[in-house]
Motif scaffolding. Structure first.
Motif, short mmCIF file in Angstrom:
data_model
loop_
_atom_site.label_atom_id
_atom_site.label_comp_id
_atom_site.label_asym_id
_atom_site.label_seq_id
_atom_site.Cartn_x
_atom_site.Cartn_y
_atom_site.Cartn_z
N GLN A 18 0.83 -1.21 0.00
CA GLN A 18 0.00 0.00 0.00
C GLN A 18 0.86 1.25 0.00
OE1 GLN A 18 -2.92 -0.09 3.14
NE2 GLN A 18 -3.64 -2.16 2.61
N ARG A 19 2.00 1.20 0.77
CA ARG A 19 2.89 2.37 0.83
C ARG A 19 3.46 2.66 -0.56
NH1 ARG A 19 5.90 4.63 4.97
NH2 ARG A 19 5.33 2.92 6.35
N ALA A 20 3.90 1.61 -1.27
CA ALA A 20 4.52 1.79 -2.59
C ALA A 20 3.49 2.30 -3.61
CB ALA A 20 5.11 0.46 -3.07
N ILE A 21 2.24 1.81 -3.51
CA ILE A 21 1.19 2.26 -4.44
C ILE A 21 0.89 3.73 -4.21
CG2 ILE A 21 -1.23 1.99 -5.08
CD1 ILE A 21 -0.96 -0.96 -4.32
N ALA A 22 0.79 4.13 -2.95
CA ALA A 22 0.50 5.52 -2.63
C ALA A 22 1.61 6.44 -3.14
CB ALA A 22 0.32 5.70 -1.12
N LYS A 23 2.89 6.00 -2.99
CA LYS A 23 4.01 6.81 -3.45
C LYS A 23 4.05 6.89 -4.96
CE LYS A 23 9.02 7.28 -2.89
NZ LYS A 23 10.26 6.72 -2.27
N ALA A 24 3.76 5.75 -5.64
CA ALA A 24 3.83 5.73 -7.11
C ALA A 24 2.73 6.59 -7.73
CB ALA A 24 3.71 4.29 -7.59
N LEU A 25 1.57 6.60 -7.13
CA LEU A 25 0.44 7.34 -7.71
C LEU A 25 0.29 8.73 -7.12
CD1 LEU A 25 -2.26 4.51 -7.88
CD2 LEU A 25 -0.75 5.32 -9.70
N GLY A 26 0.99 9.00 -6.04
CA GLY A 26 0.89 10.31 -5.41
C GLY A 26 -0.45 10.56 -4.75
N ILE A 27 -1.00 9.53 -4.12
CA ILE A 27 -2.29 9.68 -3.46
C ILE A 27 -2.17 9.20 -2.01
CG2 ILE A 27 -3.66 9.41 -5.57
CD1 ILE A 27 -4.10 6.53 -4.87
N LYS A 34 -8.48 1.87 1.23
CA LYS A 34 -9.94 1.76 1.02
C LYS A 34 -10.27 0.90 -0.20
CE LYS A 34 -14.01 4.69 0.26
NZ LYS A 34 -14.49 6.09 0.12
N TYR A 35 -9.43 1.02 -1.25
CA TYR A 35 -9.80 0.38 -2.50
C TYR A 35 -8.99 -0.87 -2.85
CZ TYR A 35 -12.42 4.67 -3.49
OH TYR A 35 -13.31 5.71 -3.44
N CYS A 36 -7.85 -1.09 -2.24
CA CYS A 36 -6.95 -2.14 -2.73
C CYS A 36 -7.56 -3.54 -2.65
CB CYS A 36 -5.62 -2.07 -1.98
SG CYS A 36 -5.76 -2.43 -0.22
N ALA A 37 -8.30 -3.84 -1.61
CA ALA A 37 -8.84 -5.20 -1.44
C ALA A 37 -10.19 -5.40 -2.11
CB ALA A 37 -8.95 -5.52 0.05
N GLY A 38 -10.72 -4.36 -2.77
CA GLY A 38 -12.01 -4.49 -3.45
C GLY A 38 -13.20 -4.45 -2.52
N ALA A 39 -13.03 -3.92 -1.29
CA ALA A 39 -14.14 -3.83 -0.35
C ALA A 39 -15.04 -2.65 -0.63
CB ALA A 39 -13.61 -3.75 1.08
N SER A 40 -14.59 -1.76 -1.53
CA SER A 40 -15.37 -0.61 -1.92
C SER A 40 -14.97 -0.20 -3.32
CB SER A 40 -15.15 0.55 -0.93
OG SER A 40 -15.97 1.66 -1.27
N TYR A 41 -15.70 0.74 -3.91
CA TYR A 41 -15.35 1.25 -5.23
C TYR A 41 -15.87 2.68 -5.34
CZ TYR A 41 -20.12 -0.38 -6.12
OH TYR A 41 -21.47 -0.63 -6.04
#
Length: 339
Positions: A18-27, A34-41
């Motif tokens: 999750q840390r790497a995804i947030a850094k790569a996308l700047g979010i 909230k969204y990574c596991a597909g529990a929401s959209y």
């Protein structure tokens, strides 16, 4: 939506943290979590509902009591509105909430009180429904309202209709006898409302039949089922027949020379319906269903029931015999005699 797709792809396929995804996308990491596991959209919103704190169980019970009072009051023009319930709550219970809260509660409670019905199904020969209607006709030069006796077999939907000048016991019994003859047998049950031509007292399951009607039912060996008050759904087949007969046979207004001609026309139209009609959502045509139904009908009695009323009256000095509210002229030779 693009960010959502990237988050899901990085997390599920590329197994990034999750840390790497947030850094790569700047979010935000919260967004990733909230969204990574597909529990929401994106676009999904949780339903929000909060009951007004002033709508206590006592207030709800008071509203339901108002509904009960309305049910006991037969005049619908004097039933409680949401505004009247609110005013009574303020006056009688010291209610401190707003009117909109009461309106919402009334609306929800009334919605839960809506009636639901189960479609009725019948076996061949099991039951027949009957009812009365009215329509205008021209008999010769006279325009008058006639009473239409309508009957319908419940399995095959076979109709029968006959007109009378009055809706009295004699007409009622005669209509039933002609219906049985037209159908070629007697159903085991006859279903109709609590008409006074058949009911002495009570209604529904507590109804007590008139003596003449009870004798007629015994002669033809059928059971009577009286509907509950204001329950047209319990005989919906014949309710529909009354309206269909009025709209399709009595429009435009029929011009006949006599009541006999009118009834002969009605029988012909019923026979035409049997030969050509197929009821919607029924597997077979009315004609074929009637053949099945006749196998389940009870046979007609050997003697047709005499529906006439016979009275003995004394002829007056004016050569008239009085029956009920009418004076009938008779030959003078019967003056003073009982006829």
């Amino acid at each position: 939506m693009n960010d959502y797709e990237k988050i899901r792809t990085m997390y599920m396929r590329e197994h990034m943290s999750q840390r790497a995804i947030a850094k790569a996308l700047g979010i935000s990491r919260n967004t990733v979590a909230k969204y990574c596991a597909g529990a929401s959209y994106p676009g999904l919103r949780a339903d929000y509902h909060r009951d007004a704190s002033v709508m206590t169980p006592d207030v709800i019970q008071f509203i339901q009591q108002c509904f009960l009072e309305d049910a006991q009051e037969r005049n619908p023009k004097q039933h409680h509105t949401a505004r009247r319930i609110y005013d009574r709550l303020v006056e009688e219970r010291g209610f401190t909430g707003c009117e909109s809260s009461v309106r919402a509660a009334v609306r929800n409670l009334r919605r839960t009180r809506s009636k639901a019905y189960v479609p009725l199904e019948f076996h061949p020969g099991e039951a027949m429904q009957i009812d009365w209607g009215q329509a205008a006709v021209m008999l010769g030069q006279e325009r008058l309202m006639v009473n239409i006796f309508c009957a319908r077999l419940c399995y095959s939907c076979t109709p029968f209709a006959m007109c009378f000048r009055k809706q009295n016991t004699e007409a009622f019994l005669e209509g039933l006898a002609h219906a049985f003859s037209f159908f070629g047998g007697v159903p085991r049950r006859v279903i109709f409302d609590n008409a006074r031509v058949a009911v002495k007292s009570g209604y529904g399951k507590q109804a007590v039949s008139q003596d003449r009607y009870a004798a007629f039912a015994a002669h033809y060996c059928f059971e009577t089922v009286y509907c509950n008050p204001a329950s047209g759904n319990e005989k919906g087949l014949v309710e529909n027949l009354v309206g269909t007969t009025r709209r399709n046979i009595f429009v435009p207004v029929p011009r006949m020379s006599s009541m006999q001609e009118l009834n002969e026309m009605l029988v012909a139209r019923c026979s035409q319906y049997i030969e050509s009609h197929k009821v919607l959502r029924r597997p077979i045509a009315v004609k074929d269903a009637l053949e099945e139904e006749r196998k389940g009908l009870l046979p007609l009695p050997q003697l047709c029931y005499d529906s006439r009323t016979v009275m003995e009256v004394r002829v007056s000095p004016y050569a008239t015999a009085r029956m009920e509210t009418n004076n009938y002229s008779v030959p003078v030779k019967y003056v003073g005699c009982t006829v």
